[in-house]
Design an enzyme around this catalytic site. Structure first.
Site, PDB file in Angstrom:
ATOM      1  N   SER A  69     -18.767 -39.902 -26.652  1.00  0.00           N
ATOM      2  CA  SER A  69     -18.392 -38.808 -25.459  1.00  0.00           C
ATOM      3  C   SER A  69     -19.574 -38.566 -24.680  1.00  0.00           C
ATOM      4  O   SER A  69     -20.839 -38.832 -25.138  1.00  0.00           O
ATOM      5  CB  SER A  69     -17.805 -37.665 -25.926  1.00  0.00           C
ATOM      6  OG  SER A  69     -16.732 -37.814 -26.435  1.00  0.00           O
ATOM      7  N   ARG A  83     -25.128 -36.400 -30.418  1.00  0.00           N
ATOM      8  CA  ARG A  83     -24.353 -37.108 -29.304  1.00  0.00           C
ATOM      9  C   ARG A  83     -23.562 -36.055 -28.365  1.00  0.00           C
ATOM     10  O   ARG A  83     -23.769 -35.082 -28.355  1.00  0.00           O
ATOM     11  CB  ARG A  83     -23.189 -37.945 -29.918  1.00  0.00           C
ATOM     12  CG  ARG A  83     -22.257 -37.120 -31.083  1.00  0.00           C
ATOM     13  CD  ARG A  83     -21.196 -38.028 -31.388  1.00  0.00           C
ATOM     14  NE  ARG A  83     -20.181 -37.443 -32.568  1.00  0.00           N
ATOM     15  CZ  ARG A  83     -20.494 -37.625 -33.920  1.00  0.00           C
ATOM     16  NH1 ARG A  83     -21.472 -38.110 -34.344  1.00  0.00           N
ATOM     17  NH2 ARG A  83     -19.595 -36.826 -34.511  1.00  0.00           N
ATOM     18  N   ASP A  84     -22.862 -36.693 -27.423  1.00  0.00           N
ATOM     19  CA  ASP A  84     -21.933 -36.161 -26.458  1.00  0.00           C
ATOM     20  C   ASP A  84     -23.043 -35.246 -25.357  1.00  0.00           C
ATOM     21  O   ASP A  84     -22.717 -34.146 -25.222  1.00  0.00           O
ATOM     22  CB  ASP A  84     -21.154 -35.329 -27.069  1.00  0.00           C
ATOM     23  CG  ASP A  84     -20.372 -35.730 -28.246  1.00  0.00           C
ATOM     24  OD1 ASP A  84     -20.265 -37.120 -28.326  1.00  0.00           O
ATOM     25  OD2 ASP A  84     -19.707 -34.965 -29.077  1.00  0.00           O
ATOM     26  N   TRP A 142      -8.854 -34.031 -35.044  1.00  0.00           N
ATOM     27  CA  TRP A 142      -8.820 -35.070 -35.890  1.00  0.00           C
ATOM     28  C   TRP A 142      -7.855 -34.669 -37.385  1.00  0.00           C
ATOM     29  O   TRP A 142      -7.801 -33.650 -37.496  1.00  0.00           O
ATOM     30  CB  TRP A 142     -10.575 -35.192 -36.434  1.00  0.00           C
ATOM     31  CG  TRP A 142     -11.189 -35.413 -35.424  1.00  0.00           C
ATOM     32  CD1 TRP A 142     -12.049 -34.807 -34.486  1.00  0.00           C
ATOM     33  CD2 TRP A 142     -11.406 -36.796 -34.617  1.00  0.00           C
ATOM     34  NE1 TRP A 142     -12.719 -35.482 -33.688  1.00  0.00           N
ATOM     35  CE2 TRP A 142     -12.322 -36.788 -33.729  1.00  0.00           C
ATOM     36  CE3 TRP A 142     -10.556 -38.186 -34.881  1.00  0.00           C
ATOM     37  CZ2 TRP A 142     -12.483 -37.761 -33.083  1.00  0.00           C
ATOM     38  CZ3 TRP A 142     -11.069 -39.213 -34.157  1.00  0.00           C
ATOM     39  CH2 TRP A 142     -11.807 -38.824 -33.252  1.00  0.00           C
ATOM     40  N   TRP A 186      -8.052 -44.711 -33.893  1.00  0.00           N
ATOM     41  CA  TRP A 186      -9.378 -44.578 -33.467  1.00  0.00           C
ATOM     42  C   TRP A 186      -9.970 -45.998 -33.804  1.00  0.00           C
ATOM     43  O   TRP A 186      -9.999 -46.255 -34.882  1.00  0.00           O
ATOM     44  CB  TRP A 186     -10.183 -43.340 -33.981  1.00  0.00           C
ATOM     45  CG  TRP A 186     -11.436 -43.217 -33.323  1.00  0.00           C
ATOM     46  CD1 TRP A 186     -11.762 -42.325 -32.453  1.00  0.00           C
ATOM     47  CD2 TRP A 186     -12.904 -43.667 -33.955  1.00  0.00           C
ATOM     48  NE1 TRP A 186     -13.267 -42.427 -32.120  1.00  0.00           N
ATOM     49  CE2 TRP A 186     -13.884 -43.186 -33.129  1.00  0.00           C
ATOM     50  CE3 TRP A 186     -13.332 -44.539 -35.093  1.00  0.00           C
ATOM     51  CZ2 TRP A 186     -15.254 -43.509 -33.331  1.00  0.00           C
ATOM     52  CZ3 TRP A 186     -14.500 -44.908 -35.065  1.00  0.00           C
ATOM     53  CH2 TRP A 186     -15.383 -44.260 -34.151  1.00  0.00           C
ATOM     54  N   TRP A 212      -5.434 -45.788 -28.342  1.00  0.00           N
ATOM     55  CA  TRP A 212      -5.794 -44.363 -28.621  1.00  0.00           C
ATOM     56  C   TRP A 212      -6.546 -43.818 -27.556  1.00  0.00           C
ATOM     57  O   TRP A 212      -7.509 -44.444 -27.285  1.00  0.00           O
ATOM     58  CB  TRP A 212      -6.658 -44.449 -29.943  1.00  0.00           C
ATOM     59  CG  TRP A 212      -7.339 -43.407 -30.411  1.00  0.00           C
ATOM     60  CD1 TRP A 212      -8.685 -43.128 -29.943  1.00  0.00           C
ATOM     61  CD2 TRP A 212      -7.057 -42.213 -31.240  1.00  0.00           C
ATOM     62  NE1 TRP A 212      -8.973 -42.023 -30.604  1.00  0.00           N
ATOM     63  CE2 TRP A 212      -7.951 -41.415 -31.419  1.00  0.00           C
ATOM     64  CE3 TRP A 212      -5.753 -42.254 -32.172  1.00  0.00           C
ATOM     65  CZ2 TRP A 212      -7.909 -40.251 -32.502  1.00  0.00           C
ATOM     66  CZ3 TRP A 212      -5.807 -41.334 -33.125  1.00  0.00           C
ATOM     67  CH2 TRP A 212      -6.905 -40.110 -33.003  1.00  0.00           C
ATOM     68  N   ASN A 222      -9.151 -40.155 -27.329  1.00  0.00           N
ATOM     69  CA  ASN A 222      -9.511 -38.583 -27.731  1.00  0.00           C
ATOM     70  C   ASN A 222     -10.122 -37.792 -26.729  1.00  0.00           C
ATOM     71  O   ASN A 222      -9.627 -38.044 -25.460  1.00  0.00           O
ATOM     72  CB  ASN A 222     -10.082 -38.684 -29.023  1.00  0.00           C
ATOM     73  CG  ASN A 222     -11.305 -39.597 -29.507  1.00  0.00           C
ATOM     74  OD1 ASN A 222     -11.372 -40.711 -29.485  1.00  0.00           O
ATOM     75  ND2 ASN A 222     -12.686 -39.082 -29.543  1.00  0.00           N
ATOM     76  N   ASP A 223     -11.426 -37.409 -26.759  1.00  0.00           N
ATOM     77  CA  ASP A 223     -11.857 -36.661 -26.002  1.00  0.00           C
ATOM     78  C   ASP A 223     -11.935 -36.897 -24.423  1.00  0.00           C
ATOM     79  O   ASP A 223     -12.167 -37.893 -24.074  1.00  0.00           O
ATOM     80  CB  ASP A 223     -13.765 -36.282 -26.181  1.00  0.00           C
ATOM     81  CG  ASP A 223     -13.943 -36.424 -27.773  1.00  0.00           C
ATOM     82  OD1 ASP A 223     -13.134 -36.230 -28.586  1.00  0.00           O
ATOM     83  OD2 ASP A 223     -15.196 -36.414 -27.956  1.00  0.00           O
TER      84      ASP A 223
HETATM   85  C1  FRU Z   1     -15.353 -35.382 -31.060  1.00  0.00           C
HETATM   86  C2  FRU Z   1     -15.977 -36.846 -31.010  1.00  0.00           C
HETATM   87  C3  FRU Z   1     -17.420 -36.972 -30.387  1.00  0.00           C
HETATM   88  C4  FRU Z   1     -17.706 -38.467 -30.265  1.00  0.00           C
HETATM   89  C5  FRU Z   1     -16.232 -38.831 -30.069  1.00  0.00           C
HETATM   90  C6  FRU Z   1     -16.024 -40.044 -30.766  1.00  0.00           C
HETATM   91  O1  FRU Z   1     -14.062 -35.697 -31.036  1.00  0.00           O
HETATM   92  O2  FRU Z   1     -16.352 -36.974 -32.550  1.00  0.00           O
HETATM   93  O3  FRU Z   1     -18.458 -36.219 -30.974  1.00  0.00           O
HETATM   94  O4  FRU Z   1     -18.448 -38.569 -29.251  1.00  0.00           O
HETATM   95  O5  FRU Z   1     -15.345 -37.952 -30.758  1.00  0.00           O
HETATM   96  O6  FRU Z   1     -14.940 -41.043 -30.339  1.00  0.00           O
END
Ligand code: FRU
Length: 802
Positions: free
Chosen positions: A422, A481-482, A610, A387, A360, A362-363
């Site tokens: 992230s 986060r991020d 999502w 995920w 998987w 994602n970001d």
């Molecule tokens: C965004 C998110 C971020 C997080 C990550 C987790 O898509 O929810 O905020 O860091 O994905 O995978």
């Protein structure tokens, strides 16, 4: 949603044992208390589980748990956590649990231990008297004693919670960080646990050849005031550079002092993991209750399988519980990937987009040009197409379009993280720094910011002093986060996504060196209209406008938007003038930008979002990144987002269509492929059509296609996916006015499971994943009720870079 037995106990203000007695009628419970419990059960919609109910029936298989009635708050919370773990183990095995709280000081109550017919027994932290009473009875009930060390080690049958082990490692970590003056605060009452923790503390100094300052070890009564006063005297006199506490009340006082004085020194709390408030403010060493519960239960389960006659001498078993070693590592991830790569021949496997080798994605994370190479990292769970515990996947390119996969860059292999969420990257001299969120949801959710560095851009080392930012701003919720980091002048800045009172916001930290960070400001908030929580913020300048980019699944329409306005570096505050979607498709989320060495602002997004179903999961993978796009402000200050020009390097066979116009018809054209770039320009003919456009990824029979149409009257560009293959996604609409009132320019990137459409020189884009049949490779052009001129139409087959 229904609550658990523990929730019922909390709400009714009673112990879990009392709840059990009420449900099972095993004891007479005071009528008022019973009433409270019943109300809580109703209010929480708690359905006593099958195990609890079956306690009433004689056939039930039952495990009795004995625990002390009295206890410190610390101990009670630990018991809750342990019982939780045990319940899920035994429920899974279809056993019931019968909880008995007795007063360990009162020998008359010991009879409770032997009262009922049960299959096995777990006794929590008995006193020596209770232990002897049990061992002398020789009741032949398989029994595991938890958290007890007999005086005479000769039989030594117990599961011991190893406070020593857990504490020792934390102290060593501090010593390695050059913290040699570590204040140690304990509560005068917590006896044995204290002894072990203290021994570990001393041992760590000894082994590391650092001398102990004995005044820095203090036992005080459990109170927040006490903690406050000691912290004050230590810190005013500059006697300590770190503090360890093993009592909640005392810890709260220490924290209060640190927050008041805005001091940031390492603080460690020894806890079972439920001291919520402390999570935000310091490190906690968690007593591994899950492991202990599991281990104790498994031991008992094994004993149960023994025959009666074998049991006499096996009533108890011995084991020492150690902290779990992390489950994930780079090696484990890389090896798994090596062995499970998905074939590139799979139907929806992208040809020239970044997709995970298996698992998987994602970001996009850590976009950067380091030395001469472009690096893209991404949120990655290699072990499944859904995920899961987040790693950082990694790809590298010399030209932004030919990518190669590199080994996984980060794995959640530290005690402070269950996932590496992230974040971003920055080139600092000859070093590449990654900033990311260490996410821990094993108990109360906790998110802190960490860093890792690398010289070769491939192998990263997490910093000893992680986490570098804890959530102490008071301006952020648990979701915190991020981190996106950039330099401006001599300062470093980090923007983080969060929320407060369910309203999205971004907060800013700054630093002189990228290592030590201070809270600066709340950059701006959603103000009730732009989502309850912000993820993946990014802040940058385009000429003289500033753009704050945020993602929120709670936004209406596009979930990833640009806030356009002014940012003041002195105050750290952003003033928004307008908001615009970054992309009008369904599949664009968590975008991130970076400035490359040509000064371009390059944007990449996650080409999914999502909550949607992803048919490629059947192929063993999920998630794609978008093509790199350049973000520019034009002369009028209007933002344009365009495919980067390097994409032209991927062009292979060229297909040029000489067609003047289409009128009231649908015309197949000689373009074929499942990975194509198409550039075309339409102009309204004399008889203006209602709609015109193209079908792409069309099947031979014509029953499957993705439609791109322009609705002249409504001035809408539409990507209609009703017939585009597996899962319909309806349509995505963007308002676009024709250039000079008559021209529509389209630029399209089609891959095996995606379409990215740009219109009128990047004034809008629409991005969607599609899941058509492999044989749907045809294209046609149409106009309804009128004529559209085709000024040009060219397509290229795109290279498969993998
Ligand atoms: C965004 C998110 C971020 C997080 C990550 C987790 O898509 O929810 O905020 O860091 O994905 O995978």
């Amino acid at each position: 949603m229904s609550g658990s037995m523990k929730d019922v106990a909390r709400r009714a203000g009673v112990s879990v044992a009392t709840v059990s007695h009420v449900i099972n009628g095993t004891r007479v419970v005071n009528p008022d208390t019973k009433q409270r419990v019943l109300k809580a059960i109703e209010g929480l919609n708690y359905v006593p589980n099958a195990a609890a109910k079956s306690l009433k029936s004689k056939e039930s298989k039952t495990i009795k748990i004995i625990l002390p009635k009295e206890g410190y708050l610390y101990q009670k919370e630990m018991h809750f956590a342990l019982i939780d773990g045990m319940m899920s183990f035994w429920n899974g095995k279809r056993y019931s649990i019968s909880l008995h709280q007795i007063n360990y000081e009162n020998e008359e109550e010991y009879s409770e231990v032997f009262l009922h017919t049960v299959d096995g027994m777990i006794v929590f932290s008995p006193t020596h008297e209770l232990y002897h009473a049990i061992s002398q009875r020789n009741v032949k009930i398989p029994c595991v004693i938890l958290n007890y060390r007999p005086e005479d080690e000769e039989d030594g049958n117990f599961v011991e919670i190893n406070h020593f082990h857990t504490m020792y490692h934390e102290v060593v970590k501090l010593l390695k960080k050059e913290c040699h003056y570590i204040g140690y605060l304990e509560n005068t009452d917590a006896s044995r646990m204290n002894e072990e923790c203290k021994d570990a503390y001393k041992d760590a100094f000894l082994q590391n050849k650092v001398s102990i300052v004995s005044e820095l070890m203090k036992s005080i009564p459990a109170s927040s005031e006490g903690g406050y006063e000691v912290a004050k005297s230590w810190l005013e006199n500059k006697q300590v550079d770190a503090i360890i506490c093993n009592d909640e009340q005392i810890s709260l006082g220490v924290i209060r002092y640190l927050l008041e004085k805005q001091l940031d020194i390492p603080t460690i709390f020894y806890t079972n993991g439920t001291w919520g408030k402390l999570y935000e403010h310091g490190e906690t060493i968690k007593i591994p209750c899950d492991t202990i519960a599991l281990q104790t239960s498994e031991m008992l389960y094994q004993l149960l399988s023994k025959k009666d006659e074998d049991i006499t001498n096996y009533q108890f078993r011995t084991e020492i519980v150690k902290t779990e070693s992390p489950m994930y590592s780079l090696d484990k991830a890389n090896q798994y990937i090596e062995e499970h790569r998905v074939s590139n021949a799979s139907k929806w496997r992208q040809s020239y987009h970044i997709v995970p080798l298996v698992g998987w994605l994602n970001d996009p994370n850590g976009l950067v040009q380091f030395k001469d190479e472009y690096h893209v990292f991404y949120q990655y769970h290699p072990f499944g197409a859904e995920w899961g515990p987040m790693h950082w996947g990694h790809a590298m390119s010399k030209d932004l379009v030919h990518w190669e996969h590199l080994p996984v860059a980060l794995a959640p292999d530290q005690l402070y993280e269950k996932g590496c969420f992230s974040g971003s990257a920055i080139e600092n001299g000859d070093e590449l720094i990654l900033y990311y969120t260490a996410h821990d949801d094993s108990n109360k959710m906790k998110e802190v910011q960490c860093m890792a560095t690398s010289k070769d851009g491939i192998h990263f080392e997490k910093k000893e002093n992680n986490p570098i930012i804890k959530n102490i701003s008071g301006e952020a919720a648990e979701d915190f986060r991020d981190p996106k980091v950039w330099k401006h002048g001599d300062e470093w800045y980090m923007i983080i996504g969060t929320s407060k009172n369910q309203d999205g916001r971004a907060v800013l930290y700054n630093s002189p060196n990228g290592m030590k960070w201070d809270f600066k400001s709340v950059v701006t908030t959603s103000n009730g209209i732009l989502g309850d929580f912000w993820e993946c913020p990014d802040l940058f300048a385009l000429d003289n406008i500033h753009v704050l980019m945020v993602s929120s699944m709670d936004l209406k329409g596009a979930k990833n938007v640009f806030l356009i306005g002014d940012f003041d570096y002195n105050t750290g505050v952003f003033k928004k003038n307008s908001v615009r979607p970054i992309d009008h498709g369904r599949d664009f989320y968590a975008g991130q930008t970076f400035m490359d060495k040509q000064g371009r602002r390059v944007l990449i997004g996650w080409m999914n979002r999502w909550g949607e179903s992803i048919p490629t999961q059947k192929e063993g993978w999920a998630g794609s990144l978008t093509i790199p796009r350049e973000v520019k402000a034009d002369k009028e200050g209007f933002i344009r987002i365009l495919p980067v020009q390097e994409l032209a390097l991927l062009r292979e066979e060229k297909m040029e269509i000489n067609l003047d116009s289409v009128c009231n018809t649908l015309l197949p054209v000689n373009i074929k492929g499942n990975a194509l770039e198409i550039v075309c320009e339409f102009e309204l003919g004399k008889q203006v059509p209602d709609i015109f456009g193209l079908h792409v990824r069309k099947s031979k029979k014509g029953d499957e296609y993705s439609e791109i149409r322009y609705h002249v009257q409504k001035q809408e560009l539409i990507m209609d996916l009703h017939n585009s293959g597996k899962i319909d996604k309806k349509e995505s609409i963007a308002k676009v006015s024709l250039i000079g009132g008559k021209i529509l320019k389209l630029h399209m990137f089609i891959d095996k499971s995606s379409i990215e459409l740009f219109a009128n020189d990047g004034s809008v884009s629409i991005t969607n994943r599609i899941y058509p049949k492999e044989s749907s490779v045809h294209v046609d052009i149409f106009a309804e009720n009128g004529e559209v001129l085709i000024n040009h139409l060219t397509a290229w087959k795109m290279k498969n870079i993998w």
